[in-house]
Design an enzyme around this catalytic site. Structure first.
Site, PDB file in Angstrom:
ATOM      1  N   MET A  11       0.888  -1.158   0.000  1.00 23.86           N
ATOM      2  CA  MET A  11       0.000   0.000   0.000  1.00 23.86           C
ATOM      3  C   MET A  11       0.930   1.213   0.000  1.00 23.86           C
ATOM      4  O   MET A  11       1.813   1.326   0.861  1.00 23.86           O
ATOM      5  CB  MET A  11      -0.890  -0.013   1.248  1.00 23.86           C
ATOM      6  CG  MET A  11      -1.880   1.118   1.288  1.00 23.86           C
ATOM      7  SD  MET A  11      -3.014   1.121  -0.134  1.00 23.86           S
ATOM      8  CE  MET A  11      -4.284  -0.011   0.383  1.00 23.86           C
ATOM      9  N   LYS A  39       6.586  -2.923  -6.083  1.00 22.17           N
ATOM     10  CA  LYS A  39       7.179  -3.107  -7.413  1.00 22.17           C
ATOM     11  C   LYS A  39       6.634  -4.344  -8.125  1.00 22.17           C
ATOM     12  O   LYS A  39       6.374  -4.313  -9.333  1.00 22.17           O
ATOM     13  CB  LYS A  39       8.703  -3.175  -7.307  1.00 22.17           C
ATOM     14  CG  LYS A  39       9.297  -1.832  -6.898  1.00 22.17           C
ATOM     15  CD  LYS A  39      10.792  -1.818  -6.925  1.00 22.17           C
ATOM     16  CE  LYS A  39      11.338  -0.582  -6.225  1.00 22.17           C
ATOM     17  NZ  LYS A  39      10.955   0.682  -6.856  1.00 22.17           N
ATOM     18  N   THR A 210      18.034   1.841 -17.203  1.00 16.87           N
ATOM     19  CA  THR A 210      17.050   2.914 -17.422  1.00 16.87           C
ATOM     20  C   THR A 210      17.661   4.228 -16.943  1.00 16.87           C
ATOM     21  O   THR A 210      18.391   4.277 -15.955  1.00 16.87           O
ATOM     22  CB  THR A 210      15.718   2.620 -16.705  1.00 16.87           C
ATOM     23  OG1 THR A 210      15.935   2.621 -15.294  1.00 16.87           O
ATOM     24  CG2 THR A 210      15.122   1.283 -17.130  1.00 16.87           C
ATOM     25  N   ASP A 237       3.870  12.479 -12.055  1.00 14.38           N
ATOM     26  CA  ASP A 237       4.396  11.630 -10.985  1.00 14.38           C
ATOM     27  C   ASP A 237       5.180  10.485 -11.636  1.00 14.38           C
ATOM     28  O   ASP A 237       4.606   9.697 -12.384  1.00 14.38           O
ATOM     29  CB  ASP A 237       3.199  11.103 -10.174  1.00 14.38           C
ATOM     30  CG  ASP A 237       3.596  10.176  -9.042  1.00 14.38           C
ATOM     31  OD1 ASP A 237       4.806  10.012  -8.798  1.00 14.38           O
ATOM     32  OD2 ASP A 237       2.686   9.612  -8.406  1.00 14.38           O
ATOM     33  N   ASP A 243       8.639   0.460 -13.132  1.00  8.15           N
ATOM     34  CA  ASP A 243       7.796  -0.750 -13.107  1.00  8.15           C
ATOM     35  C   ASP A 243       7.054  -0.912 -14.430  1.00  8.15           C
ATOM     36  O   ASP A 243       6.916  -2.022 -14.946  1.00  8.15           O
ATOM     37  CB  ASP A 243       6.795  -0.663 -11.946  1.00  8.15           C
ATOM     38  CG  ASP A 243       7.509  -0.622 -10.608  1.00  8.15           C
ATOM     39  OD1 ASP A 243       8.622  -1.183 -10.511  1.00  8.15           O
ATOM     40  OD2 ASP A 243       6.975  -0.011  -9.660  1.00  8.15           O
ATOM     41  N   ASN A 267       9.691   1.946 -23.419  1.00  6.20           N
ATOM     42  CA  ASN A 267      10.122   3.319 -23.160  1.00  6.20           C
ATOM     43  C   ASN A 267       8.941   4.289 -23.314  1.00  6.20           C
ATOM     44  O   ASN A 267       8.762   5.212 -22.500  1.00  6.20           O
ATOM     45  CB  ASN A 267      11.239   3.647 -24.155  1.00  6.20           C
ATOM     46  CG  ASN A 267      11.898   4.978 -23.919  1.00  6.20           C
ATOM     47  OD1 ASN A 267      12.389   5.251 -22.833  1.00  6.20           O
ATOM     48  ND2 ASN A 267      11.898   5.822 -24.942  1.00  6.20           N
ATOM     49  N   GLY A 278       0.253   8.476  -9.184  1.00  8.86           N
ATOM     50  CA  GLY A 278       0.265   7.132  -8.598  1.00  8.86           C
ATOM     51  C   GLY A 278       1.091   6.158  -9.416  1.00  8.86           C
ATOM     52  O   GLY A 278       1.270   6.327 -10.617  1.00  8.86           O
TER      53      GLY A 278
HETATM   54  P1  ATP Z   1      10.780   4.595 -10.513  1.00  7.19           P
HETATM   55  O1  ATP Z   1      11.549   4.034  -9.349  1.00  7.19           O
HETATM   56  O2  ATP Z   1      10.467   6.073 -10.388  1.00  7.19           O
HETATM   57  O3  ATP Z   1       9.619   3.777 -10.923  1.00  7.19           O
HETATM   58  P2  ATP Z   1      13.205   3.945 -11.891  1.00  7.19           P
HETATM   59  O4  ATP Z   1      14.168   4.769 -11.110  1.00  7.19           O
HETATM   60  O5  ATP Z   1      13.202   2.483 -11.688  1.00  7.19           O
HETATM   61  O6  ATP Z   1      11.737   4.537 -11.795  1.00  7.19           O
HETATM   62  P3  ATP Z   1      13.836   5.457 -14.266  1.00  7.19           P
HETATM   63  O7  ATP Z   1      15.125   5.218 -14.955  1.00  7.19           O
HETATM   64  O8  ATP Z   1      13.684   6.695 -13.456  1.00  7.19           O
HETATM   65  O9  ATP Z   1      13.484   4.143 -13.439  1.00  7.19           O
HETATM   66  O10 ATP Z   1      12.645   5.473 -15.344  1.00  7.19           O
HETATM   67  C1  ATP Z   1      12.259   4.303 -16.041  1.00  7.19           C
HETATM   68  C2  ATP Z   1      11.806   4.683 -17.436  1.00  7.19           C
HETATM   69  O11 ATP Z   1      10.668   5.567 -17.341  1.00  7.19           O
HETATM   70  C3  ATP Z   1      12.817   5.450 -18.262  1.00  7.19           C
HETATM   71  O12 ATP Z   1      13.719   4.563 -18.893  1.00  7.19           O
HETATM   72  C4  ATP Z   1      11.901   6.193 -19.231  1.00  7.19           C
HETATM   73  O13 ATP Z   1      11.477   5.329 -20.257  1.00  7.19           O
HETATM   74  C5  ATP Z   1      10.683   6.528 -18.358  1.00  7.19           C
HETATM   75  N1  ATP Z   1      10.781   7.852 -17.709  1.00  7.19           N
HETATM   76  C6  ATP Z   1      11.148   8.116 -16.441  1.00  7.19           C
HETATM   77  N2  ATP Z   1      11.131   9.441 -16.177  1.00  7.19           N
HETATM   78  C7  ATP Z   1      10.717  10.033 -17.320  1.00  7.19           C
HETATM   79  C8  ATP Z   1      10.483  11.389 -17.724  1.00  7.19           C
HETATM   80  N3  ATP Z   1      10.698  12.412 -16.881  1.00  7.19           N
HETATM   81  N4  ATP Z   1      10.061  11.612 -18.993  1.00  7.19           N
HETATM   82  C9  ATP Z   1       9.849  10.610 -19.860  1.00  7.19           C
HETATM   83  N5  ATP Z   1      10.058   9.308 -19.542  1.00  7.19           N
HETATM   84  C10 ATP Z   1      10.478   9.011 -18.308  1.00  7.19           C
HETATM   85  O1  RIB Z   2       8.499   1.439  -7.936  1.00  4.84           O
HETATM   86  C1  RIB Z   2       7.533   2.115  -7.202  1.00  4.84           C
HETATM   87  C2  RIB Z   2       7.127   1.306  -6.011  1.00  4.84           C
HETATM   88  O2  RIB Z   2       8.217   1.185  -5.127  1.00  4.84           O
HETATM   89  C3  RIB Z   2       6.020   1.938  -5.200  1.00  4.84           C
HETATM   90  O3  RIB Z   2       4.732   1.578  -5.651  1.00  4.84           O
HETATM   91  C4  RIB Z   2       6.323   1.484  -3.789  1.00  4.84           C
HETATM   92  O4  RIB Z   2       5.413   0.551  -3.277  1.00  4.84           O
HETATM   93  C5  RIB Z   2       7.740   0.908  -3.822  1.00  4.84           C
HETATM   94  O5  RIB Z   2       7.713  -0.433  -3.664  1.00  4.84           O
END
Ligand code: ATP
Ligand code: RIB
Length: 294
Positions: A11, A39, A210, A237, A243, A267, A278
């Site tokens: 949650m 995740k 990424t 957001d 994920d 991508n 969210g």
């Molecule tokens: P999170 O933990 O926030 O879910 P992450 O840190 O695992 O993400 P990131 O590398 O931040 O992974 O982002 C994953 C993918 O999401 C990127 O490879 C891209 O395709 C897309 N993405 C993330 N941020 C942006 C943005 N500001 N604009 C466009 N695409 C984005």
């Molecule tokens: O990747 C985003 C997720 O990381 C959130 O939904 C949170 O639950 C954490 O596990």
């Protein structure tokens, strides 16, 4: 085609502030929201929204959050028959602060810590019917290694999203089919000795990094480093962008796509996911992704 996710179900308690607070600082935030996350669950939902048949394996507590999260997974069509409800244990929770197009997350695992070897033994028959299994680092490390061993022995492909990051055994990296850290996780996994390009070249068509708003990168078998720039997003957001990318990528690979096409699709899906609030709120449908790719 059967796709499975084994991982966390949380949650998410999210609060939005003008920016992420500094150490020791107090800021005024806007409304608190309790929304589905984790995740593992996010990645399963991402695939279900894109039209996949996907089974979720994991544990929740017998509390209100657990009931709501189970309902949420069912409502989007994720298979939930093997999710274990554990009496007297709290469902996993993530405290998320959103500010300036970024976030910080603290996860309290709760029932996710009960995704242990015994649980895996009990669901192994169904898990191993999968063509591909997607997992993350929000369940115990021993379980992650155990599942990877089991899948490797039975010829099941594995996508490991090593988030949150901790150093991995060399054998684990060798065994997985795809490894998908973000830039920061890649440093925790591999250190700073090799440049990103050298690292990608060391693991062609396995290591996918990424890069947030810069997109996603990998090295092809030919030795060419591929950088797929991010689609420009009206970011609301970014929680769950990684994920969405992992879910969409895994689905495309399961469907037989090559790594380049799978990443191009994922991508765009991930970028679209950042445009609503969210972790799961902005996850697109297959039609939305394809329209955007035209
Ligand atoms: P999170 O933990 O926030 O879910 P992450 O840190 O695992 O993400 P990131 O590398 O931040 O992974 O982002 C994953 C993918 O999401 C990127 O490879 C891209 O395709 C897309 N993405 C993330 N941020 C942006 C943005 N500001 N604009 C466009 N695409 C984005
Ligand atoms: O990747 C985003 C997720 O990381 C959130 O939904 C949170 O639950 C954490 O596990």
């Amino acid at each position: 085609m059967k796709i499975s996710v084994i991982g966390s179900i949380n949650m998410d308690m999210t609060v939005t502030a003008e920016r992420i607070p500094l150490k020791g600082e107090t800021l005024r935030g806007s409304a608190i929201n309790y929304i589905p996350g984790g995740k593992g669950a996010n990645q399963a939902v991402s695939m279900a929204k894109l039209g996949a048949r996907v089974e979720m394996f994991g544990c929740i507590g017998d509390d209100d959050s657990g009931i709501k999260l189970l309902e949420n997974l069912k409502s989007v069509g994720v298979g939930t028959s093997y999710i274990k409800v554990i009496k007297g244990v709290a469902t996993g929770i993530a405290l998320i602060t959103i500010g300036e197009n970024d976030n910080t997350i603290v996860v309290v695992p709760g029932a996710n810590a009960m995704v242990d070897k015994t649980y895996v033994d009990n669901i192994a028959e169904s898990l191993l019917e999968s063509d591909i299994v997607l997992l993350q680092h929000e369940i115990p490390v021993e379980t992650v290694e155990y599942v990877i061993d089991l899948c490797t022995k039975h010829g099941v492909k594995v996508v490991l999203n090593p988030a949150p990051a901790y150093p991995l055994k060399k054998e684990t990296i060798e065994k997985v089919t795809y490894l998908t850290p973000n830039e920061h996780e890649a440093v925790i996994l591999f250190g700073k000795e090799l440049s990103m390009e050298e690292l990608l070249k060391k693991y062609p068509e396995k290591l996918i990094i990424t890069l947030g708003s810069k997109g996603v990168t990998t090295c092809l078998e030919s030795g060419k480093v591929l950088l797929i720039p991010a689609r420009k997003a009206e970011v609301v957001d970014t929680t769950g962008a990684g994920d969405t990318l992992n879910g969409a990528f895994t689905l495309q690979i399961a469907k037989g796509a090559d790594i380049k096409s799978a990443l191009e699709y994922a991508n765009v899906a991930a970028s679209l996911s950042t445009e609503k609030f969210g972790a799961q709120g902005g996850m697109p449908t297959d039609e939305e992704v394809r329209n955007e790719m035209k």
